[in-house]
Motif scaffolding. Sequence first.
Motif, PDB file in Angstrom:
ATOM      1  N   THR A 265       0.877  -0.966  -0.123  1.00 45.81           N
ATOM      2  CA  THR A 265      -0.091   0.042  -0.103  1.00 45.81           C
ATOM      3  C   THR A 265       0.847   1.379   0.100  1.00 45.81           C
ATOM      4  OG1 THR A 265      -0.162   0.056   2.285  1.00 45.81           O
ATOM      5  CG2 THR A 265      -1.700  -1.070   1.290  1.00 45.81           C
ATOM      6  N   PRO A 266       0.320   2.234  -0.491  1.00 41.21           N
ATOM      7  CA  PRO A 266       1.118   3.528  -0.409  1.00 41.21           C
ATOM      8  C   PRO A 266       1.657   3.999   0.988  1.00 41.21           C
ATOM      9  CG  PRO A 266      -0.616   3.898  -2.025  1.00 41.21           C
ATOM     10  CD  PRO A 266      -0.806   2.747  -1.223  1.00 41.21           C
ATOM     11  N   GLU A 267       0.797   3.906   1.915  1.00 39.00           N
ATOM     12  CA  GLU A 267       1.305   4.237   3.179  1.00 39.00           C
ATOM     13  C   GLU A 267       2.322   3.314   3.663  1.00 39.00           C
ATOM     14  OE1 GLU A 267      -1.907   3.418   2.245  1.00 39.00           O
ATOM     15  OE2 GLU A 267      -2.765   5.373   2.285  1.00 39.00           O
ATOM     16  N   ALA A 268       2.349   1.990   3.392  1.00 41.02           N
ATOM     17  CA  ALA A 268       3.411   1.029   4.003  1.00 41.02           C
ATOM     18  C   ALA A 268       4.777   1.436   3.130  1.00 41.02           C
ATOM     19  CB  ALA A 268       2.890  -0.449   3.620  1.00 41.02           C
ATOM     20  N   ARG A 269       4.712   1.851   1.950  1.00 37.25           N
ATOM     21  CA  ARG A 269       5.759   1.943   1.003  1.00 37.25           C
ATOM     22  C   ARG A 269       6.372   3.161   1.795  1.00 37.25           C
ATOM     23  NH1 ARG A 269       3.780   1.920  -4.857  1.00 37.25           N
ATOM     24  NH2 ARG A 269       1.953   2.191  -4.045  1.00 37.25           N
ATOM     25  N   VAL A 270       5.525   4.334   2.143  1.00 39.98           N
ATOM     26  CA  VAL A 270       6.200   5.435   2.376  1.00 39.98           C
ATOM     27  C   VAL A 270       6.790   5.203   3.765  1.00 39.98           C
ATOM     28  CG1 VAL A 270       5.503   7.950   3.284  1.00 39.98           C
ATOM     29  CG2 VAL A 270       4.520   7.121   1.317  1.00 39.98           C
ATOM     30  N   ALA A 271       6.183   4.485   4.819  1.00 39.73           N
ATOM     31  CA  ALA A 271       6.880   4.169   6.013  1.00 39.73           C
ATOM     32  C   ALA A 271       7.854   3.434   6.047  1.00 39.73           C
ATOM     33  CB  ALA A 271       5.551   3.326   6.822  1.00 39.73           C
ATOM     34  N   ALA A 272       8.046   2.528   5.148  1.00 40.97           N
ATOM     35  CA  ALA A 272       9.170   1.674   4.855  1.00 40.97           C
ATOM     36  C   ALA A 272      10.366   2.572   4.291  1.00 40.97           C
ATOM     37  CB  ALA A 272       9.175   0.551   3.746  1.00 40.97           C
ATOM     38  N   ALA A 276      13.830   3.711   6.684  1.00 38.73           N
ATOM     39  CA  ALA A 276      15.074   3.324   6.056  1.00 38.73           C
ATOM     40  C   ALA A 276      15.961   4.495   5.804  1.00 38.73           C
ATOM     41  CB  ALA A 276      15.051   2.866   4.653  1.00 38.73           C
ATOM     42  N   MET A 277      15.432   5.763   5.618  1.00 39.73           N
ATOM     43  CA  MET A 277      16.149   7.005   5.601  1.00 39.73           C
ATOM     44  C   MET A 277      16.642   7.423   6.893  1.00 39.73           C
ATOM     45  SD  MET A 277      13.780   9.222   2.701  1.00 39.73           S
ATOM     46  CE  MET A 277      15.096  10.548   3.020  1.00 39.73           C
ATOM     47  N   ALA A 278      15.744   7.120   7.971  1.00 37.04           N
ATOM     48  CA  ALA A 278      16.159   7.467   9.345  1.00 37.04           C
ATOM     49  C   ALA A 278      17.267   6.552   9.818  1.00 37.04           C
ATOM     50  CB  ALA A 278      15.054   7.116  10.100  1.00 37.04           C
ATOM     51  N   LYS A 279      17.555   5.509   9.442  1.00 37.72           N
ATOM     52  CA  LYS A 279      18.558   4.752   9.833  1.00 37.72           C
ATOM     53  C   LYS A 279      19.716   4.843   8.883  1.00 37.72           C
ATOM     54  CE  LYS A 279      15.640   0.704  11.391  1.00 37.72           C
ATOM     55  NZ  LYS A 279      15.129  -0.508  11.266  1.00 37.72           N
ATOM     56  N   GLY A 280      19.574   5.792   8.001  1.00 40.49           N
ATOM     57  CA  GLY A 280      20.749   6.041   6.980  1.00 40.49           C
ATOM     58  C   GLY A 280      21.089   4.924   6.087  1.00 40.49           C
ATOM     59  N   ILE A 281      20.192   4.018   5.670  1.00 36.91           N
ATOM     60  CA  ILE A 281      20.362   2.903   4.766  1.00 36.91           C
ATOM     61  C   ILE A 281      19.602   3.303   3.556  1.00 36.91           C
ATOM     62  CG2 ILE A 281      21.040   1.538   6.382  1.00 36.91           C
ATOM     63  CD1 ILE A 281      18.401   0.275   6.419  1.00 36.91           C
ATOM     64  N   SER A 282      19.742   2.651   2.346  1.00 38.51           N
ATOM     65  CA  SER A 282      19.041   2.701   1.066  1.00 38.51           C
ATOM     66  C   SER A 282      17.678   1.734   1.429  1.00 38.51           C
ATOM     67  CB  SER A 282      19.791   2.161  -0.097  1.00 38.51           C
ATOM     68  OG  SER A 282      21.093   3.069  -0.216  1.00 38.51           O
ATOM     69  N   PRO A 283      16.462   2.211   0.904  1.00 39.14           N
ATOM     70  CA  PRO A 283      15.380   1.559   1.071  1.00 39.14           C
ATOM     71  C   PRO A 283      15.387   0.083   0.388  1.00 39.14           C
ATOM     72  CG  PRO A 283      15.098   3.721   0.498  1.00 39.14           C
ATOM     73  CD  PRO A 283      16.526   3.766   0.418  1.00 39.14           C
ATOM     74  N   VAL A 284      15.003  -0.996   0.886  1.00 37.85           N
ATOM     75  CA  VAL A 284      15.062  -2.228   0.141  1.00 37.85           C
ATOM     76  C   VAL A 284      14.132  -2.175  -0.566  1.00 37.85           C
ATOM     77  CG1 VAL A 284      14.616  -4.627   0.704  1.00 37.85           C
ATOM     78  CG2 VAL A 284      15.474  -3.299   2.340  1.00 37.85           C
ATOM     79  N   ARG A 285      14.491  -2.841  -1.745  1.00 39.45           N
ATOM     80  CA  ARG A 285      13.528  -2.767  -3.160  1.00 39.45           C
ATOM     81  C   ARG A 285      12.378  -3.828  -2.847  1.00 39.45           C
ATOM     82  NH1 ARG A 285      12.377  -6.051  -7.553  1.00 39.45           N
ATOM     83  NH2 ARG A 285      11.492  -5.035  -9.316  1.00 39.45           N
ATOM     84  N   LEU A 286      11.210  -3.311  -2.962  1.00 38.55           N
ATOM     85  CA  LEU A 286       9.989  -4.099  -2.542  1.00 38.55           C
ATOM     86  C   LEU A 286       9.889  -5.281  -3.763  1.00 38.55           C
ATOM     87  CD1 LEU A 286       7.433  -4.388  -0.979  1.00 38.55           C
ATOM     88  CD2 LEU A 286       6.195  -2.807  -2.668  1.00 38.55           C
ATOM     89  N   GLU A 287       9.557  -6.389  -3.083  1.00 42.53           N
ATOM     90  CA  GLU A 287       9.375  -7.682  -3.822  1.00 42.53           C
ATOM     91  C   GLU A 287       7.833  -7.531  -4.301  1.00 42.53           C
ATOM     92  OE1 GLU A 287      10.349 -10.893  -6.098  1.00 42.53           O
ATOM     93  OE2 GLU A 287      11.644  -9.445  -5.010  1.00 42.53           O
TER      94      GLU A 287
END
Length: 340
Positions: A265-272, A276-287
């Motif tokens: 869902t858009p909300e889940a993708r934005v949250a992910a 990821a940005m808060a942890k300083g890592i690149s967002p994991v590509r969604l499967e």
Amino acid sequence: MLVHVNHCLLLWYVCIVWMVLGVRIDTLQDNRIDAVDVRDIVVTSAVFLAWVGLTLWLYRWAARPPSRRSLVRQARQTLTALANGFEPEPTSSAPFGSLMTARGARAAVYPRFVAPGVEFGNLRRDGRPVRTWRYAAVALPAPLPHFVLDSSEARGGDVPRGVERGQRLSLEGDFDRWFRLHVPSEYQTDALFVFTPDLMAALIDDARSWNVELVDDRVVFFAPGDADFSDEDVWRAIEALFARVVPLIAERSARYLDERVASQTPEARVAAMTAAMAKGISPVRLEPRIDPHGRRLHVRRRNAVLSAIGAVGWFLALVFLYVVPGLFAFAGFMSVVDGR
């Protein structure tokens, strides 16, 4: 098939001959063998031996190697495949699941030409009745819901028999003249995202003689009957699918996400992405995944009772064709042997 029919007829011939002789000698003549009986035994035995000779010839004829013309045709289609980057890889099992292969049915594919993510050929599905299909299948970047396009020109097989009518979706223009679209319940809007006007036009122009099935991460084009892959037009028809239809479907596949899956869902993708940005890592590509309700159309399966009745009927037919005449032939033969 001719060999099996011949064996059956030969067995019934022996049955009738020995039953007639047995009844005549054992019942009508009180176990007495007359000269006319000896004559009939000699004549019918001569016919039997001649028939056996013809059977041996028929067996050799059925087992003969392909003709020179057939070998040339096979060589032509194999060389054409190799020249275009495809390897000939026939198989004795269905290479993927679809409405064409049917659940639980045995299938053999010959010829079958394969390249990375692509294959096409002729598929023969066992069952009652036996079905043959020409097909082409291509892997997609991501899965799509189970969509089936039933072509008006390709009808004549059993696809998609059993698909519930409530899953029909009418599209704009005159597309319905060429295809009947079946979509899972509640996936009508998703179908409109996939089947855009440019894709519908490409399907009508280059795939109207094929049924089309989008299942998991694969698109399958199939139509009843074999294709002669030594014919240039067959290769051009396959090329048109790969060059003008498949890229449009692949582009829709790469962009599609089923928002019925909680993680997509858009909300889940934005949250992910935020996490990821808060942890300083690149967002994991969604499967990408498809919700269970959209993975398969609702298809009415053949009644189990009818299947059992069909199996029993086939068994009884084999008993009648082979076992019954064999037993009666043996009984008639023994009646003649017991005669005086």
